[in-house]
Design an enzyme around this catalytic site. Structure first.
Site, PDB file in Angstrom:
ATOM      1  N   THR A 146      -0.116   1.797  -4.096  1.00  0.00           N
ATOM      2  CA  THR A 146      -1.104   0.988  -3.388  1.00  0.00           C
ATOM      3  C   THR A 146      -1.517  -0.211  -4.217  1.00  0.00           C
ATOM      4  O   THR A 146      -1.697  -1.305  -3.721  1.00  0.00           O
ATOM      5  CB  THR A 146      -2.355   1.849  -3.100  1.00  0.00           C
ATOM      6  OG1 THR A 146      -1.969   2.964  -2.320  1.00  0.00           O
ATOM      7  CG2 THR A 146      -3.408   1.046  -2.370  1.00  0.00           C
ATOM      8  N   LYS A 183       0.845  -1.199   0.000  1.00  0.00           N
ATOM      9  CA  LYS A 183       0.000   0.000   0.000  1.00  0.00           C
ATOM     10  C   LYS A 183       0.879   1.247   0.000  1.00  0.00           C
ATOM     11  O   LYS A 183       2.015   1.231   0.440  1.00  0.00           O
ATOM     12  CB  LYS A 183      -0.912   0.019   1.238  1.00  0.00           C
ATOM     13  CG  LYS A 183      -1.653  -1.288   1.503  1.00  0.00           C
ATOM     14  CD  LYS A 183      -2.576  -1.694   0.373  1.00  0.00           C
ATOM     15  CE  LYS A 183      -3.222  -3.043   0.652  1.00  0.00           C
ATOM     16  NZ  LYS A 183      -3.916  -3.584  -0.529  1.00  0.00           N
ATOM     17  N   ASP A 184       0.283   2.348  -0.470  1.00  0.00           N
ATOM     18  CA  ASP A 184       1.011   3.625  -0.539  1.00  0.00           C
ATOM     19  C   ASP A 184       1.643   4.000   0.783  1.00  0.00           C
ATOM     20  O   ASP A 184       1.059   3.785   1.850  1.00  0.00           O
ATOM     21  CB  ASP A 184       0.052   4.749  -0.919  1.00  0.00           C
ATOM     22  CG  ASP A 184      -0.064   4.927  -2.410  1.00  0.00           C
ATOM     23  OD1 ASP A 184       0.967   5.107  -3.055  1.00  0.00           O
ATOM     24  OD2 ASP A 184      -1.189   4.875  -2.916  1.00  0.00           O
ATOM     25  N   LYS A 185       2.807   4.603   0.716  1.00  0.00           N
ATOM     26  CA  LYS A 185       3.393   5.181   1.918  1.00  0.00           C
ATOM     27  C   LYS A 185       2.579   6.404   2.341  1.00  0.00           C
ATOM     28  O   LYS A 185       2.154   6.502   3.489  1.00  0.00           O
ATOM     29  CB  LYS A 185       4.856   5.578   1.679  1.00  0.00           C
ATOM     30  CG  LYS A 185       5.466   6.283   2.881  1.00  0.00           C
ATOM     31  CD  LYS A 185       6.949   6.519   2.712  1.00  0.00           C
ATOM     32  CE  LYS A 185       7.523   7.176   3.963  1.00  0.00           C
ATOM     33  NZ  LYS A 185       8.983   7.329   3.879  1.00  0.00           N
TER      34      LYS A 185
END
Length: 683
Positions: free
Chosen positions: A623, A226-228
């Site tokens: 993500t 998932k995106d940071k």
């Protein structure tokens, strides 16, 4: 060029001709909330941090009771296994521990052995016969041998912490305790939990959990990264760990929480998810009229968007990942290494100076001392070149496989995006035409499910055509399955109306795919040849960097968000949270359990409240696909403050399949670039 633009990677078209409007994406990381959707269609939420009572605690014998026993028979068995020297070492060690001569941090090292099967037998001996001791393997006196190290099981110490020494004073490598205990038959060997994280990528969060648990990162399983720069919740599995141990970490973790524990028999694998549920807040929305916002948003829900690979797939520095992929496909190993190592625009000054130092001096050891650990590819290359100077191919193969294949995937995505734009420009978005590709509607439900799984796994294009390689999630007939399910549209299909534009797919190039039989096939070949690459032959013999050895895959051209919801929100504080996270919901429902400060605010959340300052994100992970996004800065300007002026935000909630980019849905809505640089200017 400091960063790539959408047009550089083939992102050119829109479905709707409605006007766009202004809106800021990811002003705060909590403006981008991601909840995984499992294979059964359940949205993954963090709802509890407590270990279930039935698995909260296992009764274990005290160390003093265990040491009071006579272990002569076990030592004699060990003597037969290893010989007199190690048997006497073991006897002396047990005697010392029993009389408290040896502290809890003492250890012994057994004789070197180059026989792995013998070392395995020794490890098993301690697991079965002397369970109060923990064994692990360390390097031996020479490169061909290893030694087994023994110490007391730290989990059995009486009323002592994990380690009495401060972290900075620990000089030994941590013990890997996986599988060191007998595991109860009634419990699955994998602990599944929900991982909630704020402004951290998945690998970073799991690396921290692994360090605190004393296990290797490979002990964890997950379905997708998932995106940071987001708030996300996803499922994770870990091998042979207790729920109460993980639950206890919540008091020490910042920006991470774990909960919803249960034991299962199988660990999670990449691609084992149906998709992701997004809650995205676009701030400071401005349009000529509010009706434009309403019409455009309704059109996105109804008509969908072009399913481009987003900018995250290609990185955000001045060296796009697809250019490195092209060098690999051409077999230009030194060029690829230089593209990875050389200084680049748009990177932090500190990192840029390290790259410049290596470029000027060639000092590998000095560069490695300075280079941050998150630059995994760079460090792997330099370590290999230190051992084998000039062997650039070997250096590239030293990069972890998922990371090095990202470069090739990026080039496949680059070709796919350009082909998709040409398809839309030439034939529009409303009708299917001769030569288009679709999945056959004659396929059975099981085969369709398999194809969806392949599409969700990193875009579905990372299988190398090798009998010993199984990157397709156990679907061994995947290449043949793809070819039999894909159908070329003919005149009778258009007349029947059985297929629509929603069914159109385009290939990610590889050895087992079919190209459209219309003008779009030529786009692939022309663009590749312009880059010095032939899609039907290879210039070298390295399989994973060869287009004729990579299987390839298919991807839907158009995608519609599911369960699409939206609302316009009025606010005055630029930093006010406008969407509730899982953690906020949990703490509101159980304030006494999770604690609040004197102002009534959750203590952990108060610590994490976003300040108006710049925060560096060293590596972003998409993500949807797990691709590196590169550096970016927090969108918050230095002088953010409350304003009395009423502002408008657009809050969107929708679900997408795992291989889709939510940013491309936002792009369709705003009709503006999704690049970090562009949205920073909007502040």
């Amino acid at each position: 060029m400091t960063s790539i633009e959408e047009s550089d990677v083939g992102i050119l078209c829109y479905i709707s001709h409605l006007p766009g409007f202004r809106g800021i994406l990811k002003h705060r990381y909590s403006d981008f909330i991601v909840n995984e959707v499992d294979l059964d269609g359940n949205i993954v939420h963090l709802t509890s941090l407590d270990a279930p009572p039935e698995i909260a605690e296992e009764k274990r014998e005290k160390i003093c009771d265990l040491l009071a026993k006579d272990y002569t028979p076990e030592i004699e068995t060990f003597r037969a296994l290893t010989g007199d020297v190690d048997a006497e070492k073991l006897k002396t060690f047990i005697d010392q521990v029993s009389s408290s001569v040896a502290g809890s941090n003492e250890s012994i090292i057994l004789s070197p052995s180059s026989d792995k099967s013998h070392r395995t037998a020794v490890h098993n001996f301690f697991k079965e016969k002397l369970k109060f001791l923990v064994s692990d393997t360390i390097d031996g006196p020479d490169s061909s041998s290893k030694c087994i190290r023994l110490r007391l099981d730290s989990g059995r110490k009486n009323d002592k912490g994990r380690d009495s020494r401060k972290r900075k004073d620990r000089v030994d490598r941590p013990y890997d305790r996986r599988g060191s205990d007998n595991w109860p038959e009634h419990l699955g060997k994998f602990l599944r939990f929900h991982l909630y994280k704020e402004n951290k990528d998945t690998q970073e969060a799991l690396g921290l959990l692994g360090k605190m648990l004393g296990v290797q990162p490979r002990s964890f399983g997950f379905a997708g990264t998932k995106d940071k720069r987001s708030v996300s919740t996803q499922r994770v599995t870990v091998f042979k760990q207790r729920a109460n141990i993980l639950a206890a970490l919540n008091e020490k973790l910042i920006g991470i929480k774990v909960g919803n524990f249960c034991h299962v028999h199988d660990g999670l694998l990449l691609g084992q998810l149906q998709g992701n549920r997004f809650t995205i807040t676009l701030r400071s929305v401005i349009a000529e009229t509010e009706d434009i916002i309403r019409q455009s948003t309704s059109a996105l829900g109804k008509n969908g968007f072009i399913n481009y690979f987003g900018l995250q797939r290609f990185g955000s520095s001045s060296v796009p990942t697809h250019l490195i992929g092209a060098a690999l496909l051409r077999g230009e190993w030194k060029t690829a290494v230089n593209l990875i190592l050389d200084p680049r625009e748009g990177e932090r000054d500190a990192i840029k100076k390290i790259r410049e130092y290596y470029e000027e001096s060639g000092d590998i050891e000095g560069t490695l001392r300075q280079l941050p650990r998150h630059l995994v590819a760079e460090r792997a290359i330099l370590h290999c070149l230190q051992k084998s100077p000039g062997n650039y191919l070997q250096a590239l193969l030293a990069i972890p496989r998922t990371l090095r294949m990202m470069f090739v995937h990026s080039y496949q995505s680059y070709l796919w995006n350009h082909a998709t734009s040409m398809r839309v420009q030439k034939y529009g978005v409303h009708q299917i035409v001769l030569g288009d590709l679709v999945y056959s509607k004659d396929a059975n439900a099981e085969d369709k499910t398999k194809i969806l799984h392949l599409e969700s796994k990193n875009g579905g294009c990372d299988h190398v055509d090798d009998d010993n390689d199984d990157d397709l999630g156990g679907i061994t007939d995947a290449p043949n399955l793809m070819s039999t399910l894909v159908k070329v549209i003919k005149e009778e299909d258009i007349v029947s109306g059985e297929y629509t534009v929603d069914d159109i797919i385009l290939p990610l190039p590889g050895s087992r795919i079919t190209y459209p039989t219309n003008d779009i096939e030529k786009v692939y070949h022309d663009l590749a040849e312009k880059d010095g690459i032939r899609l039907t032959e290879s210039l070298h013999n390295t399989k994973e960097f060869s287009m004729i050895k990579i299987t390839g895959a298919y991807r839907r051209v158009f995608e519609r968000p599911k369960d699409f919801e939206w609302e316009l929100v009025k606010y005055t504080d630029m930093d006010a949270p406008l969407a509730k996270t899982d953690w906020e919901i949990v703490t509101k429902s159980c304030p006494d359990t999770y604690g609040r400060d004197e102002k009534g605010q959750n203590k952990w959340q108060a610590d994490l409240k976003l300040k108006p300052h710049k925060v560096r994100n060293e590596i972003e992970m998409s993500t949807e696909t797990g691709e590196m996004e590169g550096e970016r800065e927090d969108m918050q300007p230095e002088d953010v403050s409350k304003t009395q002026e009423s502002l408008t935000a657009l809050k969107l909630s929708f679900t997408l399949p795992a291989s889709c980019y939510a940013t491309m849905a936002v792009r369709e809505l705003l009709k503006t670039s999704t690049s970090v640089a562009f949205h920073k200017t909007l502040n």
